[in-house]
Scaffold this active site. Structure first.
Site, PDB file in Angstrom:
ATOM      1  CD  GLU A 294      -2.957   0.750   2.466  1.00  0.00           C
ATOM      2  OE1 GLU A 294      -2.459   0.792   3.608  1.00  0.00           O
ATOM      3  OE2 GLU A 294      -4.163   0.519   2.260  1.00  0.00           O
ATOM      4  CB  VAL A 295       2.237   3.601  -2.218  1.00  0.00           C
ATOM      5  CG1 VAL A 295       2.872   4.993  -2.207  1.00  0.00           C
ATOM      6  CG2 VAL A 295       3.325   2.531  -2.280  1.00  0.00           C
TER       7      VAL A 295
END
Lengths: 407, 407
Positions: A294-295
């Protein structure tokens, strides 16, 4: 001694050369190329390779300001530039001391493929204090500053309004599904949903990249992922999307609909509802982004809309009376509270979390980024993935030959 | 257009700066530091790490000429120096097309830990032509020139003096031991023993580093291994030593003794006999270097002594009538034909080949080189290893605390 001072003089002169040169150069870099400059190094490092792949390697799709660097005696990648401006971003990993050796390969993979170049910070959070072995090993492997934090008890325990008996009955009832009988897994899901971005160590940052044990990056990441997020106005980015087990979130959608009915103002008019619902919001299609990668921009989680939403979910108790995951929670929020164009799929970031792979099916991308994965193992276009829908709803053009990777 | 030419001018100026600076700098580097210069970068790249490990990271055991680089705006590692002189050396991997994906991780590991910095060539040899997929993937992963060769039939088949029936009976008789029933494994052992260094693609080189599928480097290799071999007068280097299965080499030692009796002139007066024999040469103690990792000077194999020795073994037929491995053959030759000081153990090169690990038990080495291994998994000091004997025979001092890693 004479030799030493002589060397220091030479080094000083060298330092002046470099600084002058870098300043000189930095004035001439085009914004468009900024976060892809490094890709030229990727190509040139293989410049002596056999022609077969060379033809592809030389093709650099990005309009990079360092293209012409191949004229230099050697490339100066952007990350070596002392004036290189990092984004306000950090990596984050939730871990227990016993996860150390399971986590080491994942961390090293991110360092090798990306962070040894850009040297972003890394925050480790644990419900117990980290031991010396964990800290020494991780600090030795990570290029940026490393920070170790303990999770406040109130963010890792049953809240007062939760009935412990009922929570225990749930775990008994769900003991046959993955993590169904686990309390700590539920604390983790709740923490990742509502609290990690509130931790004091995370207050210094705006963007984060989440890394979990037993994950792997297949390809070199030759651009500054965080700079890309900011410059391209992306708030949430993923590599793998997938359908959720309905039994873990039986009332999540109903609860979400209640919240929206009571707070219609939070629904973004250009939202991504069609990604998570096939009938305009009546039902949830179980599509979510796999949050083990997840960014994202924490402004999304720190927004009034999300804060109120999480509070509403937390009060409803589904984290303990069912087994709500942070993945559907994050995904639903990203789909409802921000414009759909702010959700990004990193096609070129080859990624593995058992049993699924994000492996670019485009030969050019795989070769240019030195991917170690088999395109036939790519999960992106298979039926259980939701990424095809992501492309369809956004009206994006799918990569050539995607049809051969379905089923 | 104006902007482009403007940039080219700036780059040209930059190029002049760099070349001048490098020439300037290169004059001031001390030979002692040459193959350890890179280690300063290793340290400085972690300079922002927490104090706990920093104290260790800052200690650079090598008198490196780039120590003072920490005064520079950033380090210029030796391998970026356009004047850096590589050794006459290459990596070599024996592989079949179907080994591609098993080999990819091993290759990438060597590239990440060492070769992406030094960019040495890589030679792949196969008894069949390599296919396009194999060549495209490998060429994209490897920093240096990559060459693909086919093994001549006469080096991968039963020689005329071998009785096929007797060879088949051997395989039947040995079918219950590992590779006991395999013809191709025997061809491989014979090829690695007597022919790989004769291949036309290997004629350009003096030193080689052998890499096999399913192997891994645990630690950064922050010096030029080949330069070390030349400057320190090493002809053979290993990471793991071990005892051989006696059943695979029942007559190897007798055959070797015959050869030595007939050719005493080849026995080096300062040989390493005591490493491979506990009774002055009467019997073989089964100790050998594990050749799945091997860095060596091919002058050793191309010498008259070894040529004659291999020919003698080959005529004796043990590669097919038993299952002589290239490991005991190379090890015995290295122990008998060169001075014992020319055999080197790479303590700091963390290495894995199932089920054994070479993992530095010295915390300082592991931290400085970012090792990913657990010292408690180290095989070096266990009873089935021969490395303790290596230290004893050479009278070397064992690392502190080795006694805790025995048994």
């Amino acid at each position: 001694m004479a030799k030493v001072s002589d060397r220091i003089v030479r080094l000083a002169v060298f330092a002046v050369f470099i600084v002058g040169a870098i300043v000189f150069l930095s004035q001439s870099s085009s914004p468009a190329g900024k976060y892809t400059r490094q890709s030229t190094t990727g190509a040139s490092s293989s410049s002596s390779s056999s022609s077969s792949a060379q033809s592809v390697l030389d093709k650099d799709l990005a309009p990079s300001s360092l293209q012409s660097n191949s004229k230099l005696p050697f490339d100066i990648p952007d990350y070596l530039d002392p004036n290189y401006k990092r984004e306000n971003a950090t990596f984050i990993s939730l871990a227990r001391n016993e996860d150390l050796w399971e986590l080491v390969d994942a961390i090293r993979s991110v360092e090798d493929r990306f962070n040894s170049k850009y040297k972003y910070d890394w925050v480790f959070l644990n419900d117990q204090p980290f031991n010396e072995e964990f800290k020494t090993v991780m600090t030795s492997l990570i290029s940026g500053n490393v920070k170790y934090g303990v999770i406040p008890k109130k963010h890792w325990s049953l809240p007062p309004w939760i009935d412990e008996k009922k929570a225990a009955q749930t775990r008994e009832r769900m003991k046959n599904i993955i993590y169904g009988d686990s309390v700590s897994y539920r604390h983790m899901c709740r923490f990742e949903s509502g609290f990690f971005f509130q931790h004091e160590l995370m207050q210094d940052y705006k963007y984060y990249w989440r890394v979990e044990p037993s994950t792997k990056l297949h390809c070199d990441v030759n651009f500054d992922v965080f700079k890309f997020m900011r410059e391209e106005n992306k708030d949430y980015a993923f590599t793998i999307s997938i359908h959720e087990f309905e039994i873990t979130i039986e009332t999540l959608w109903e609860t979400t609909k209640e919240f929206i009915q009571q707070n219609p103002q939070y629904l973004d008019k250009n939202n991504f509802m069609d990604f998570i619902s096939n009938d305009g919001g009546e039902t949830y299609n179980l599509c979510h982004f796999w949050t083990n990668f997840e960014v994202a921009n924490m402004d999304l989680w720190r927004s009034e809309a999300y804060q109120k939403y999480f509070e509403y979910l937390d009060q409803a108790g589904g984290f303990f009376y069912e087994r709500w995951g942070d993945a559907p929670v994050h995904s639903i929020a990203a789909a409802l509270f921000i414009p759909k164009e702010r959700v990004h799929y990193f096609e070129e970031i080859g990624y593995y979390h058992g049993p699924y792979n994000n492996c670019p099916i485009d030969d050019e991308i795989r070769i240019k980024n030195k991917c170690m994965c088999k395109p036939k193992d790519d999960f992106t276009w298979q039926d259980y993935s939701c990424t095809r829908r992501y492309y369809d709803v956004l009206g994006l053009q799918k990569p050539l030959g995607w049809e051969q990777h379905t089923g």
